[in-house]
Design a protein around this motif. Structure first.
Motif, PDB file in Angstrom:
ATOM      1  N   LEU A 124       1.227  -1.437   0.244  1.00 37.67           N
ATOM      2  CA  LEU A 124      -0.023  -0.153   0.408  1.00 37.67           C
ATOM      3  C   LEU A 124       0.908   1.695   0.460  1.00 37.67           C
ATOM      4  O   LEU A 124       0.711   2.537  -0.480  1.00 37.67           O
ATOM      5  CB  LEU A 124      -0.962  -0.026   1.391  1.00 37.67           C
ATOM      6  CG  LEU A 124      -2.166  -1.533   0.670  1.00 37.67           C
ATOM      7  CD1 LEU A 124      -2.940  -1.301   2.389  1.00 37.67           C
ATOM      8  CD2 LEU A 124      -2.735  -1.391  -0.302  1.00 37.67           C
ATOM      9  N   ALA A 125       2.257   0.817   0.708  1.00 32.27           N
ATOM     10  CA  ALA A 125       2.965   2.004   0.540  1.00 32.27           C
ATOM     11  C   ALA A 125       3.610   2.654  -0.578  1.00 32.27           C
ATOM     12  O   ALA A 125       3.727   3.790  -0.940  1.00 32.27           O
ATOM     13  CB  ALA A 125       4.253   2.207   1.574  1.00 32.27           C
ATOM     14  N   ASN A 126       3.721   1.070  -1.571  1.00 28.53           N
ATOM     15  CA  ASN A 126       4.646   1.857  -2.978  1.00 28.53           C
ATOM     16  C   ASN A 126       3.020   2.273  -4.150  1.00 28.53           C
ATOM     17  O   ASN A 126       3.351   3.189  -4.807  1.00 28.53           O
ATOM     18  CB  ASN A 126       5.007   0.808  -2.978  1.00 28.53           C
ATOM     19  CG  ASN A 126       6.619   0.705  -3.518  1.00 28.53           C
ATOM     20  OD1 ASN A 126       6.972   1.538  -3.473  1.00 28.53           O
ATOM     21  ND2 ASN A 126       7.116  -0.752  -3.080  1.00 28.53           N
ATOM     22  N   ILE A 127       2.079   1.422  -3.473  1.00 31.93           N
ATOM     23  CA  ILE A 127       1.343   2.211  -4.298  1.00 31.93           C
ATOM     24  C   ILE A 127       0.882   3.761  -4.133  1.00 31.93           C
ATOM     25  O   ILE A 127       0.305   4.467  -5.282  1.00 31.93           O
ATOM     26  CB  ILE A 127       0.291   1.710  -4.248  1.00 31.93           C
ATOM     27  CG1 ILE A 127       0.117  -0.340  -4.290  1.00 31.93           C
ATOM     28  CG2 ILE A 127      -1.255   1.703  -4.733  1.00 31.93           C
ATOM     29  CD1 ILE A 127      -1.076  -1.027  -4.222  1.00 31.93           C
ATOM     30  N   GLY A 144       3.117   9.772  -9.817  1.00 30.97           N
ATOM     31  CA  GLY A 144       2.193   9.139 -11.513  1.00 30.97           C
ATOM     32  C   GLY A 144       1.743   9.928 -11.588  1.00 30.97           C
ATOM     33  O   GLY A 144       1.452  10.452 -13.191  1.00 30.97           O
ATOM     34  N   MET A 145       0.284  10.350 -11.139  1.00 31.43           N
ATOM     35  CA  MET A 145      -0.417  10.959 -11.194  1.00 31.43           C
ATOM     36  C   MET A 145       0.036  12.820 -11.394  1.00 31.43           C
ATOM     37  O   MET A 145      -1.574  13.385 -11.503  1.00 31.43           O
ATOM     38  CB  MET A 145      -1.609  10.152 -11.139  1.00 31.43           C
ATOM     39  CG  MET A 145      -2.106   8.995 -11.615  1.00 31.43           C
ATOM     40  SD  MET A 145      -2.354   8.975 -12.979  1.00 31.43           S
ATOM     41  CE  MET A 145      -3.814   9.658 -13.856  1.00 31.43           C
ATOM     42  N   ASN A 146       0.115  12.648 -10.229  1.00 32.83           N
ATOM     43  CA  ASN A 146       0.698  14.309  -9.964  1.00 32.83           C
ATOM     44  C   ASN A 146      -0.969  14.591  -8.722  1.00 32.83           C
ATOM     45  O   ASN A 146      -0.853  15.512  -9.155  1.00 32.83           O
ATOM     46  CB  ASN A 146       0.600  15.431 -10.688  1.00 32.83           C
ATOM     47  CG  ASN A 146       2.201  14.958 -12.029  1.00 32.83           C
ATOM     48  OD1 ASN A 146       3.251  15.408 -10.499  1.00 32.83           O
ATOM     49  ND2 ASN A 146       1.965  15.206 -12.826  1.00 32.83           N
ATOM     50  N   PHE A 147      -1.205  13.444  -7.771  1.00 35.61           N
ATOM     51  CA  PHE A 147      -2.065  14.201  -7.343  1.00 35.61           C
ATOM     52  C   PHE A 147      -1.615  15.094  -6.186  1.00 35.61           C
ATOM     53  O   PHE A 147      -0.494  14.852  -5.416  1.00 35.61           O
ATOM     54  CB  PHE A 147      -2.891  12.718  -6.173  1.00 35.61           C
ATOM     55  CG  PHE A 147      -4.149  12.527  -8.081  1.00 35.61           C
ATOM     56  CD1 PHE A 147      -4.579  12.882  -8.328  1.00 35.61           C
ATOM     57  CD2 PHE A 147      -3.682  10.953  -7.672  1.00 35.61           C
ATOM     58  CE1 PHE A 147      -5.890  12.366  -9.638  1.00 35.61           C
ATOM     59  CE2 PHE A 147      -4.041  10.287  -8.776  1.00 35.61           C
ATOM     60  CZ  PHE A 147      -5.134  11.368  -9.640  1.00 35.61           C
ATOM     61  N   PHE A 148      -2.543  15.802  -5.013  1.00 31.70           N
ATOM     62  CA  PHE A 148      -2.422  16.608  -3.896  1.00 31.70           C
ATOM     63  C   PHE A 148      -2.417  14.881  -2.577  1.00 31.70           C
ATOM     64  O   PHE A 148      -1.065  15.379  -1.958  1.00 31.70           O
ATOM     65  CB  PHE A 148      -3.219  17.529  -3.931  1.00 31.70           C
ATOM     66  CG  PHE A 148      -2.728  17.989  -2.026  1.00 31.70           C
ATOM     67  CD1 PHE A 148      -2.547  18.993  -1.920  1.00 31.70           C
ATOM     68  CD2 PHE A 148      -4.079  17.465  -1.183  1.00 31.70           C
ATOM     69  CE1 PHE A 148      -1.988  19.696  -0.943  1.00 31.70           C
ATOM     70  CE2 PHE A 148      -3.842  18.549   0.008  1.00 31.70           C
ATOM     71  CZ  PHE A 148      -2.923  19.769   0.262  1.00 31.70           C
ATOM     72  N   TRP A 149      -2.756  14.872  -3.125  1.00 30.63           N
ATOM     73  CA  TRP A 149      -3.086  13.106  -1.790  1.00 30.63           C
ATOM     74  C   TRP A 149      -3.153  11.901  -2.128  1.00 30.63           C
ATOM     75  O   TRP A 149      -4.607  11.901  -3.068  1.00 30.63           O
ATOM     76  CB  TRP A 149      -3.435  13.721  -0.136  1.00 30.63           C
ATOM     77  CG  TRP A 149      -3.585  13.527   0.882  1.00 30.63           C
ATOM     78  CD1 TRP A 149      -2.485  13.465   1.454  1.00 30.63           C
ATOM     79  CD2 TRP A 149      -4.003  11.930   1.810  1.00 30.63           C
ATOM     80  NE1 TRP A 149      -1.997  13.136   2.884  1.00 30.63           N
ATOM     81  CE2 TRP A 149      -3.245  11.688   2.924  1.00 30.63           C
ATOM     82  CE3 TRP A 149      -4.861  11.594   1.256  1.00 30.63           C
ATOM     83  CZ2 TRP A 149      -4.204  10.899   3.666  1.00 30.63           C
ATOM     84  CZ3 TRP A 149      -5.279   9.933   1.909  1.00 30.63           C
ATOM     85  CH2 TRP A 149      -4.797  10.013   3.252  1.00 30.63           C
ATOM     86  N   VAL A 150      -2.748  11.379  -1.157  1.00 31.26           N
ATOM     87  CA  VAL A 150      -2.831  10.022  -2.415  1.00 31.26           C
ATOM     88  C   VAL A 150      -2.820   8.860  -0.285  1.00 31.26           C
ATOM     89  O   VAL A 150      -1.605   9.127  -0.357  1.00 31.26           O
ATOM     90  CB  VAL A 150      -2.075   8.909  -3.501  1.00 31.26           C
ATOM     91  CG1 VAL A 150      -2.674   7.553  -3.272  1.00 31.26           C
ATOM     92  CG2 VAL A 150      -2.710   9.524  -4.220  1.00 31.26           C
ATOM     93  N   GLY A 151      -4.022   8.123  -0.237  1.00 28.14           N
ATOM     94  CA  GLY A 151      -4.101   7.300   0.669  1.00 28.14           C
ATOM     95  C   GLY A 151      -4.741   6.135   1.126  1.00 28.14           C
ATOM     96  O   GLY A 151      -5.884   6.405   0.516  1.00 28.14           O
ATOM     97  N   PHE A 152      -5.025   5.328   2.301  1.00 27.75           N
ATOM     98  CA  PHE A 152      -5.412   3.970   2.575  1.00 27.75           C
ATOM     99  C   PHE A 152      -5.682   4.063   3.693  1.00 27.75           C
ATOM    100  O   PHE A 152      -4.988   5.128   4.792  1.00 27.75           O
ATOM    101  CB  PHE A 152      -5.019   2.915   2.503  1.00 27.75           C
ATOM    102  CG  PHE A 152      -4.599   2.791   0.429  1.00 27.75           C
ATOM    103  CD1 PHE A 152      -5.575   2.083   0.422  1.00 27.75           C
ATOM    104  CD2 PHE A 152      -3.089   2.948   0.027  1.00 27.75           C
ATOM    105  CE1 PHE A 152      -4.849   1.651  -1.269  1.00 27.75           C
ATOM    106  CE2 PHE A 152      -2.844   3.240  -0.902  1.00 27.75           C
ATOM    107  CZ  PHE A 152      -3.872   2.097  -1.838  1.00 27.75           C
TER     108      PHE A 152
END
Ligand code: SME
Length: 165
Positions: A38-41, A48-56
């Motif tokens: 999950l950390a690598n994703i 890869g997509m230049n989002f502001f925040w990505v997380g689980f």
């Protein structure tokens, strides 16, 4: 395992997702540590997509608890049915929010976040995590994001379910 992510900066959003998903599958193939994957994703999607925040967020004892993410620090716990994340968990479906200020009960971890998409991740038919992606731009998500993020969470579910057998 691939050690570098390659995304063509001139590609369309759809092309970027297609390329990213192939690379993410390779990245987590043969690795059974859920936190590591999950950390690598989160990192792969963020860069890869230049989002502001990505997380689980992980479902733990009737709450969502912050799990691997990339971006600014975030709220650690979210109750069932609260905010966009808690709503996606309760409704068991993807929630796309074009303008977070228009979503009743939106939880603002950062005032910079303007639009958001949350996708539930099912493990053996129950929601076990949600994937939350935030953008600094209004109306930044569409059915393209929905389609590919839903494909991504299926890859994640499969990876996790193998370990539950
Ligand atoms: N906005 C989310 C909270 C999580 S942060 O955006 C990282 C929500 O309303 O559930």
């Amino acid at each position: 395992m691939a050690e570098n992510l390659f995304i063509d900066p001139n590609a369309t959003k759809e092309e970027k997702y297609i390329s990213l998903l192939v690379q993410i599958e390779a990245l987590i193939d043969n690795e059974n540590d859920i936190t590591a994957n999950l950390a690598n994703i989160a990192s792969a999607l963020y860069f890869g997509m230049n989002f502001f925040w990505v997380g689980f967020y992980e479902v733990k004892n009737e709450q969502l608890v912050l799990a691997p993410f990339h971006g600014p620090i975030a709220c650690t716990r979210i109750a069932y049915g609260k905010g966009v994340c808690g709503t996606a968990w309760k409704k068991q479906q993807t929630i796309l929010v074009p303008d977070v200020e228009q979503f009743p009960g939106h939880i603002a971890c950062s005032s910079a976040s303007k639009s958001e998409i949350v996708v539930p991740i099912f493990v053996n038919n129950a929601v076990k995590y949600v994937l939350d992606v935030d953008s600094e731009k209004l109306n930044d998500f569409s059915n393209i994001d929905e389609k590919y993020l839903e494909q991504l969470v299926k890859i994640i579910s499969k990876n996790i379910e193998i370990q539950y057998i």
